[in-house]
Design a protein around this motif. Structure first.
Motif, PDB file in Angstrom:
ATOM      1  N   ASN A   9     -14.535 -35.881   0.917  1.00 25.84           N
ATOM      2  CA  ASN A   9     -13.225 -35.248   0.740  1.00 25.84           C
ATOM      3  C   ASN A   9     -12.953 -34.234   1.839  1.00 25.84           C
ATOM      4  O   ASN A   9     -11.853 -34.179   2.401  1.00 25.84           O
ATOM      5  CB  ASN A   9     -13.167 -34.523  -0.611  1.00 25.84           C
ATOM      6  CG  ASN A   9     -12.348 -35.244  -1.625  1.00 25.84           C
ATOM      7  OD1 ASN A   9     -11.491 -36.046  -1.298  1.00 25.84           O
ATOM      8  ND2 ASN A   9     -12.613 -34.950  -2.883  1.00 25.84           N
ATOM      9  N   GLY A  34     -10.088 -34.641   4.583  1.00 21.42           N
ATOM     10  CA  GLY A  34      -9.062 -33.601   4.565  1.00 21.42           C
ATOM     11  C   GLY A  34      -8.921 -32.909   5.910  1.00 21.42           C
ATOM     12  O   GLY A  34      -7.807 -32.635   6.374  1.00 21.42           O
ATOM     13  N   LYS A  88      -7.258 -35.335   8.198  1.00 17.17           N
ATOM     14  CA  LYS A  88      -5.838 -35.456   7.826  1.00 17.17           C
ATOM     15  C   LYS A  88      -5.032 -34.304   8.421  1.00 17.17           C
ATOM     16  O   LYS A  88      -3.934 -34.508   8.934  1.00 17.17           O
ATOM     17  CB  LYS A  88      -5.696 -35.474   6.297  1.00 17.17           C
ATOM     18  CG  LYS A  88      -4.264 -35.578   5.840  1.00 17.17           C
ATOM     19  CD  LYS A  88      -4.144 -35.617   4.337  1.00 17.17           C
ATOM     20  CE  LYS A  88      -2.677 -35.699   3.971  1.00 17.17           C
ATOM     21  NZ  LYS A  88      -2.457 -35.891   2.557  1.00 17.17           N
TER      22      LYS A  88
END
Length: 154
Positions: free
Chosen positions: A94, A98, A101
């Motif tokens: 994650n 993230g 992103k």
């Protein structure tokens, strides 16, 4: 596959591992991967979908490295890959996706992320959500190896 799209994942991975686990990783040579068999013992896989791209990211750790990351991050020293280690690998997946992103958003790429899936065990398989080329990048450390796999449709 566009290097501009891959590098944020690699940068995020190196940053998360060095910051959260105080482990330095040395990247190896990127290669095409032609099978689904993981190179390590525990993997986090996350799918990503957006207007510009559809694909997935996988982070795979050899057992010894996964246990060292667990020890460095949480102060725990399990003898084997257990539920807490798999939870940690999911959380690392994650964090890396993230971070990538955020970096890709600054370049104009937007996508949504699914919840990571974690798979463990010798010779487990990694199924990516797209049918594009799979790029695998090995990372070496004094505690073992990690692998980043990225697969996006062209």
């Amino acid at each position: 596959m566009n290097v501009q799209f891959i590098n944020p994942f690699l940068d995020a991975f190196l940053n998360v591992i060095s910051t959260m686990a105080t482990i330095n990783l040395t990247p190896g040579k990127p290669m095409l991967k032609h099978d689904e068999i993981a190179k390590g013992d525990v993997s986090g896989v996350i799918g990503m979908v957006g207007e510009q791209a559809k694909g997935s990211l996988s982070l795979t750790f050899e057992k010894r490295l996964a246990l060292r990351v667990m020890h460095n991050m949480l102060g725990e020293a399990p003898d084997d890959i257990d539920e807490e280690v798999t939870d940690m690998v999911g959380e690392l997946t994650n964090m890396v996706s993230g971070g990538a992103k955020r970096m890709l958003g600054e370049l104009g790429f937007e996508f949504d992320m699914a919840t990571p899936i974690v798979v463990a065990g010798k010779d487990h398989t990694i199924s990516h959500v797209s049918r594009g080329k799979k790029i695998i990048i090995p990372f070496n450390s004094m505690y073992g190896r990690a692998f980043v796999e990225i697969c996006f449709e062209e």
